[in-house]
Design a protein around this motif. Structure first.
Motif, short mmCIF file in Angstrom:
data_model
loop_
_atom_site.label_atom_id
_atom_site.label_comp_id
_atom_site.label_asym_id
_atom_site.label_seq_id
_atom_site.Cartn_x
_atom_site.Cartn_y
_atom_site.Cartn_z
N GLU A 93 93.18 -49.06 22.82
CA GLU A 93 93.86 -49.27 21.55
C GLU A 93 95.37 -49.05 21.68
OE1 GLU A 93 92.03 -46.93 18.55
OE2 GLU A 93 90.15 -48.04 18.62
N LYS A 94 95.79 -48.26 22.65
CA LYS A 94 97.21 -48.02 22.89
C LYS A 94 97.88 -49.25 23.47
CE LYS A 94 100.30 -45.11 25.68
NZ LYS A 94 100.35 -44.02 26.69
N CYS A 95 97.11 -50.07 24.18
CA CYS A 95 97.67 -51.22 24.88
C CYS A 95 97.85 -52.43 23.96
CB CYS A 95 96.78 -51.58 26.06
SG CYS A 95 96.82 -50.32 27.36
N SER A 96 98.67 -53.37 24.42
CA SER A 96 98.94 -54.57 23.64
C SER A 96 97.82 -55.60 23.74
CB SER A 96 100.25 -55.21 24.11
OG SER A 96 101.32 -54.29 24.01
N PHE A 97 97.15 -55.64 24.87
CA PHE A 97 96.00 -56.54 25.03
C PHE A 97 95.11 -56.01 26.14
CE2 PHE A 97 99.36 -58.34 27.73
CZ PHE A 97 98.72 -58.44 28.95
N THR A 98 93.84 -56.38 26.08
CA THR A 98 92.87 -56.01 27.10
C THR A 98 91.90 -57.16 27.32
OG1 THR A 98 92.97 -53.66 26.48
CG2 THR A 98 91.03 -54.37 27.72
N TYR A 99 91.60 -57.43 28.57
CA TYR A 99 90.60 -58.43 28.93
C TYR A 99 89.48 -57.75 29.71
CZ TYR A 99 94.04 -62.00 27.71
OH TYR A 99 94.96 -62.79 27.05
N VAL A 100 88.27 -58.23 29.52
CA VAL A 100 87.13 -57.72 30.28
C VAL A 100 86.57 -58.84 31.13
CG1 VAL A 100 86.56 -56.06 28.46
CG2 VAL A 100 85.39 -58.27 28.53
N ALA A 101 85.91 -58.43 32.21
CA ALA A 101 85.21 -59.37 33.09
C ALA A 101 83.72 -59.12 32.95
CB ALA A 101 85.64 -59.17 34.54
N GLU A 102 82.95 -60.19 32.81
CA GLU A 102 81.51 -60.04 32.70
C GLU A 102 80.81 -61.01 33.63
OE1 GLU A 102 80.44 -60.63 28.63
OE2 GLU A 102 80.82 -62.79 28.67
N THR A 103 79.61 -60.65 34.03
CA THR A 103 78.80 -61.46 34.92
C THR A 103 78.06 -62.53 34.12
OG1 THR A 103 76.96 -59.91 34.73
CG2 THR A 103 78.52 -59.56 36.53
N SER A 104 77.31 -63.35 34.83
CA SER A 104 76.57 -64.43 34.17
C SER A 104 75.52 -63.90 33.20
CB SER A 104 75.91 -65.33 35.21
OG SER A 104 75.05 -64.57 36.05
N ASP A 105 75.06 -62.66 33.41
CA ASP A 105 74.10 -62.07 32.49
C ASP A 105 74.79 -61.19 31.44
OD1 ASP A 105 74.89 -60.05 34.17
OD2 ASP A 105 72.86 -59.34 34.64
N HIS A 106 76.10 -61.42 31.27
CA HIS A 106 76.90 -60.79 30.21
C HIS A 106 77.04 -59.27 30.36
CE1 HIS A 106 76.87 -64.66 28.26
NE2 HIS A 106 75.54 -64.66 28.24
N GLN A 107 77.01 -58.79 31.59
CA GLN A 107 77.28 -57.39 31.84
C GLN A 107 78.77 -57.21 32.13
OE1 GLN A 107 75.28 -55.67 35.20
NE2 GLN A 107 76.12 -53.63 34.84
N VAL A 108 79.43 -56.33 31.38
CA VAL A 108 80.84 -56.06 31.59
C VAL A 108 81.00 -55.20 32.85
CG1 VAL A 108 82.89 -54.91 30.67
CG2 VAL A 108 81.43 -56.26 29.16
N VAL A 109 81.79 -55.71 33.81
CA VAL A 109 81.94 -55.01 35.09
C VAL A 109 83.38 -54.64 35.40
CG1 VAL A 109 79.86 -55.98 36.13
CG2 VAL A 109 82.02 -57.26 36.27
N GLY A 110 84.30 -54.89 34.49
CA GLY A 110 85.69 -54.53 34.72
C GLY A 110 86.55 -54.88 33.54
N PHE A 111 87.74 -54.28 33.48
CA PHE A 111 88.69 -54.61 32.42
C PHE A 111 90.11 -54.37 32.92
CE2 PHE A 111 88.03 -50.09 31.86
CZ PHE A 111 89.23 -49.58 31.37
N ILE A 112 91.06 -55.02 32.23
CA ILE A 112 92.47 -54.88 32.56
C ILE A 112 93.27 -54.84 31.27
CG2 ILE A 112 92.96 -57.37 32.75
CD1 ILE A 112 94.68 -56.64 35.24
N CYS A 113 94.30 -53.99 31.23
CA CYS A 113 95.11 -53.80 30.02
C CYS A 113 96.58 -54.02 30.31
CB CYS A 113 94.96 -52.37 29.50
SG CYS A 113 93.28 -51.81 29.20
N GLY A 114 97.31 -54.42 29.30
CA GLY A 114 98.76 -54.57 29.40
C GLY A 114 99.43 -54.04 28.16
N ILE A 115 100.63 -53.50 28.33
CA ILE A 115 101.37 -52.97 27.19
C ILE A 115 102.81 -53.45 27.27
CG2 ILE A 115 101.87 -50.79 28.41
CD1 ILE A 115 101.66 -49.42 25.63
N TYR A 116 103.31 -54.02 26.15
CA TYR A 116 104.67 -54.54 26.11
C TYR A 116 105.68 -53.42 25.89
CZ TYR A 116 102.31 -59.00 25.24
OH TYR A 116 101.51 -60.09 25.33
#
Length: 206
Positions: A45-68
């Motif tokens: 919530e502190k960051c400006s945006f966040t993306y997650v990575a998920e597998t073909s079975d919709h399991q979230v296996v990673g994320f990345i955040c950025g803040i301006y």
């Protein structure tokens, strides 16, 4: 192999698991997991945006955040900034400082070291930037191309927002080599004073 999409509130549990896998090595119990879940929610919530990575079975296996940077105004609208829950922030920090999470001894020790590194990170001894890569967590799939697709998505976002400078901090040689291959250049290097012998490296993408 991986699908990258904007973070959703229901992803917090999986993101906290990825965060644990990336930054901690000790066994954890339910209390530790509860703290990690709250902490990761606040981090995102502190960051400006966040993306997650998920597998073909919709399991979230990673994320990345950025803040301006506060002075930087991205070209695109900030449509994917997640909803803030300031009450949750206050409750979490109060609960932590009062010791109500009852963290396990092993996790508390590693957490103290992690928080010390964060405090060190706040020192202002390098140039300002438009956008900071605030958190990258890719769990056990890091060596399977996950880190690459997450950082690529981050840099695509930076380019779309016309951010001319991006910065990040790393504390392992292997991680630095990963970013160096993707165009980052080293700006400064400083040892952590926690006795760990680790080196904090500051990098900027130009």
């Amino acid at each position: 192999m991986f699908t990258i999409r904007p973070y959703r509130a229901e992803d917090v549990k999986d993101c906290s698991r990825c965060f644990y896998e990336d930054f901690f090595t000790c066994p954890i119990d339910g209390n530790d997991r509860g703290f990690l879940r709250d902490y990761v929610q606040i981090l995102i919530e502190k960051c400006s945006f966040t993306y997650v990575a998920e597998t073909s079975d919709h399991q979230v296996v990673g994320f990345i955040c950025g803040i301006y940077d506060k002075k930087f105004h991205p070209k695109k609208s900030d449509f994917d900034r997640c909803k803030k829950h300031y009450g949750a922030w206050c409750r979490m920090f109060l609960k932590f400082y009062l010791g109500q999470y009852r963290l396990s001894e092993a996790f508390q020790k590693q957490l103290d070291d992690f928080l010390l590194q964060l405090r060190e990170r706040e020192e202002k001894y390098f140039d300002s930037c438009d956008l900071e890569l605030a958190a990258l967590s890719s769990g056990k799939d890091y060596r399977k191309g996950l880190g690459t697709v997450l950082v690529s998505k981050f840099m695509d976002r930076a380019e779309a927002d016309r951010a001319s400078t991006v910065r990040l901090l790393t504390n392992t040689l292997a991680t630095w080599k990963f970013y160096e291959k993707r165009g980052f250049i080293k700006k400064a290097e400083k040892p952590f004073p926690d006795g760990s012998g680790r080196i904090r490296t500051e990098n900027a993408y130009l």
